[in-house]
Design a protein around this motif. Structure first.
Motif, PDB file in Angstrom:
ATOM      1  N   GLY A   4      11.784  27.153   0.782  1.00 31.38           N
ATOM      2  CA  GLY A   4      11.792  28.470  -0.052  1.00 31.38           C
ATOM      3  C   GLY A   4      10.518  28.441  -0.872  1.00 31.38           C
ATOM      4  N   SER A   5       9.679  27.440  -1.113  1.00 38.39           N
ATOM      5  CA  SER A   5       8.462  27.267  -1.914  1.00 38.39           C
ATOM      6  C   SER A   5       6.936  27.443  -1.009  1.00 38.39           C
ATOM      7  N   ILE A   6       6.027  28.007  -1.743  1.00 42.71           N
ATOM      8  CA  ILE A   6       4.882  27.707  -1.027  1.00 42.71           C
ATOM      9  C   ILE A   6       4.124  26.746  -1.710  1.00 42.71           C
ATOM     10  N   MET A   7       4.556  25.942  -2.878  1.00 41.67           N
ATOM     11  CA  MET A   7       4.000  25.040  -3.539  1.00 41.67           C
ATOM     12  C   MET A   7       4.381  23.604  -2.872  1.00 41.67           C
ATOM     13  N   THR A   8       3.372  22.807  -2.817  1.00 46.28           N
ATOM     14  CA  THR A   8       3.443  21.476  -1.980  1.00 46.28           C
ATOM     15  C   THR A   8       3.479  20.466  -3.126  1.00 46.28           C
ATOM     16  N   MET A   9       4.287  19.339  -3.011  1.00 45.52           N
ATOM     17  CA  MET A   9       4.249  18.379  -3.900  1.00 45.52           C
ATOM     18  C   MET A   9       3.771  17.023  -3.430  1.00 45.52           C
ATOM     19  N   ARG A  10       2.838  16.246  -3.755  1.00 42.59           N
ATOM     20  CA  ARG A  10       2.481  14.979  -3.333  1.00 42.59           C
ATOM     21  C   ARG A  10       3.434  13.874  -3.716  1.00 42.59           C
ATOM     22  N   THR A  11       4.094  13.118  -2.892  1.00 44.65           N
ATOM     23  CA  THR A  11       4.768  12.134  -2.728  1.00 44.65           C
ATOM     24  C   THR A  11       4.363  10.839  -2.269  1.00 44.65           C
ATOM     25  N   CYS A  12       4.385   9.761  -3.083  1.00 37.77           N
ATOM     26  CA  CYS A  12       3.768   8.519  -2.646  1.00 37.77           C
ATOM     27  C   CYS A  12       4.700   7.437  -2.290  1.00 37.77           C
ATOM     28  N   ARG A  13       4.811   6.761  -1.348  1.00 41.72           N
ATOM     29  CA  ARG A  13       6.164   5.543  -1.281  1.00 41.72           C
ATOM     30  C   ARG A  13       5.094   4.643  -0.302  1.00 41.72           C
ATOM     31  N   THR A  14       5.941   3.480  -0.183  1.00 45.00           N
ATOM     32  CA  THR A  14       5.398   2.400   0.844  1.00 45.00           C
ATOM     33  C   THR A  14       6.060   2.631   2.084  1.00 45.00           C
ATOM     34  N   ALA A  15       5.466   2.017   2.918  1.00 41.21           N
ATOM     35  CA  ALA A  15       5.658   2.306   4.512  1.00 41.21           C
ATOM     36  C   ALA A  15       7.248   1.942   4.658  1.00 41.21           C
ATOM     37  N   ALA A  16       7.790   1.321   3.976  1.00 42.17           N
ATOM     38  CA  ALA A  16       9.217   0.795   4.171  1.00 42.17           C
ATOM     39  C   ALA A  16       9.995   1.910   3.563  1.00 42.17           C
ATOM     40  N   ASP A  17       9.601   2.414   2.560  1.00 39.27           N
ATOM     41  CA  ASP A  17      10.295   3.585   1.807  1.00 39.27           C
ATOM     42  C   ASP A  17      10.187   4.747   2.831  1.00 39.27           C
ATOM     43  N   TRP A  18       9.118   5.134   3.350  1.00 38.18           N
ATOM     44  CA  TRP A  18       8.865   6.245   4.283  1.00 38.18           C
ATOM     45  C   TRP A  18       9.636   6.196   5.536  1.00 38.18           C
ATOM     46  N   ALA A  19       9.804   4.724   6.017  1.00 34.53           N
ATOM     47  CA  ALA A  19      10.514   4.611   7.261  1.00 34.53           C
ATOM     48  C   ALA A  19      12.218   4.912   6.814  1.00 34.53           C
ATOM     49  N   LYS A  20      12.752   4.531   5.693  1.00 30.44           N
ATOM     50  CA  LYS A  20      14.133   4.903   5.315  1.00 30.44           C
ATOM     51  C   LYS A  20      14.335   6.383   5.234  1.00 30.44           C
ATOM     52  N   VAL A  21      13.319   6.937   4.631  1.00 26.91           N
ATOM     53  CA  VAL A  21      13.406   8.458   4.517  1.00 26.91           C
ATOM     54  C   VAL A  21      13.276   9.164   5.727  1.00 26.91           C
ATOM     55  N   ASP A  22      12.763   8.788   6.807  1.00 26.03           N
ATOM     56  CA  ASP A  22      12.485   9.308   7.976  1.00 26.03           C
ATOM     57  C   ASP A  22      13.768   9.005   8.945  1.00 26.03           C
ATOM     58  N   LYS A  59       0.883  -1.049   0.177  1.00 22.19           N
ATOM     59  CA  LYS A  59      -0.048  -0.104  -0.088  1.00 22.19           C
ATOM     60  C   LYS A  59       0.898   1.177  -0.010  1.00 22.19           C
ATOM     61  N   LYS A  60       0.616   2.084  -0.720  1.00 18.13           N
ATOM     62  CA  LYS A  60       0.990   3.482  -0.886  1.00 18.13           C
ATOM     63  C   LYS A  60       0.818   4.577   0.097  1.00 18.13           C
ATOM     64  N   ILE A  61       1.742   5.146   0.802  1.00 14.75           N
ATOM     65  CA  ILE A  61       1.373   6.111   1.878  1.00 14.75           C
ATOM     66  C   ILE A  61       1.724   7.509   1.189  1.00 14.75           C
ATOM     67  N   CYS A  62       0.949   8.567   0.941  1.00 14.98           N
ATOM     68  CA  CYS A  62       1.328   9.702   0.329  1.00 14.98           C
ATOM     69  C   CYS A  62       1.229  10.777   1.417  1.00 14.98           C
ATOM     70  N   ARG A  63       2.256  11.624   1.115  1.00 11.39           N
ATOM     71  CA  ARG A  63       2.540  12.905   1.999  1.00 11.39           C
ATOM     72  C   ARG A  63       2.789  14.246   1.040  1.00 11.39           C
ATOM     73  N   ARG A  64       2.290  15.280   1.787  1.00 16.76           N
ATOM     74  CA  ARG A  64       2.461  16.513   1.063  1.00 16.76           C
ATOM     75  C   ARG A  64       3.839  17.249   1.333  1.00 16.76           C
ATOM     76  N   ASP A  65       4.675  17.593   0.665  1.00 10.26           N
ATOM     77  CA  ASP A  65       5.901  18.188   1.062  1.00 10.26           C
ATOM     78  C   ASP A  65       6.045  19.408   0.355  1.00 10.26           C
ATOM     79  N   ALA A  66       6.676  20.502   0.830  1.00 16.63           N
ATOM     80  CA  ALA A  66       6.824  21.753   0.560  1.00 16.63           C
ATOM     81  C   ALA A  66       8.478  21.932   0.516  1.00 16.63           C
ATOM     82  N   ALA A  67       9.197  22.459  -0.644  1.00 21.96           N
ATOM     83  CA  ALA A  67      10.572  22.357  -0.827  1.00 21.96           C
ATOM     84  C   ALA A  67      10.680  23.811   0.055  1.00 21.96           C
TER      85      ALA A  67
END
Length: 82
Positions: free
Chosen positions: A36-54, A26-34
């Motif tokens: 200096g930017s007010i624009m957000t991007m939606r990023t979807c990854r698996t739970a294992a991928d998010w654990a590694k990013v965190d 299952k993919k988990i999506c988060r909204r990230d803002a770079a």
């Protein structure tokens, strides 16, 4: 007659169970803002991928804090300035 026999034989043959496909993670999506930017991007990854990013982000934060705490120290300096 032969065609009818073959057709009857195929209809009576037990159906082979289809090979079960592994369920995709299952993919988990988060909204990230770079920065200096007010624009957000939606990023979807698996739970294992998010654990590694965190974990990588926590390591980078810990390293930055460690470097910051060591920034004012020196091997040759003392508190009284001598």
């Amino acid at each position: 007659m032969l065609t009818l026999f073959l057709l009857a034989a195929t209809l009576q043959a037990p159906a082979q169970p289809a090979a079960e496909k592994p369920k995709p993670e299952k993919k988990i999506c988060r909204r990230d803002a770079a920065t200096g930017s007010i624009m957000t991007m939606r990023t979807c990854r698996t739970a294992a991928d998010w654990a590694k990013v965190d974990a990588d982000a926590a390591d980078a934060t810990a390293e930055a804090l460690r470097q910051r705490s060591n920034a004012g120290t020196s091997m040759n300096s003392t508190r009284d300035g001598s």
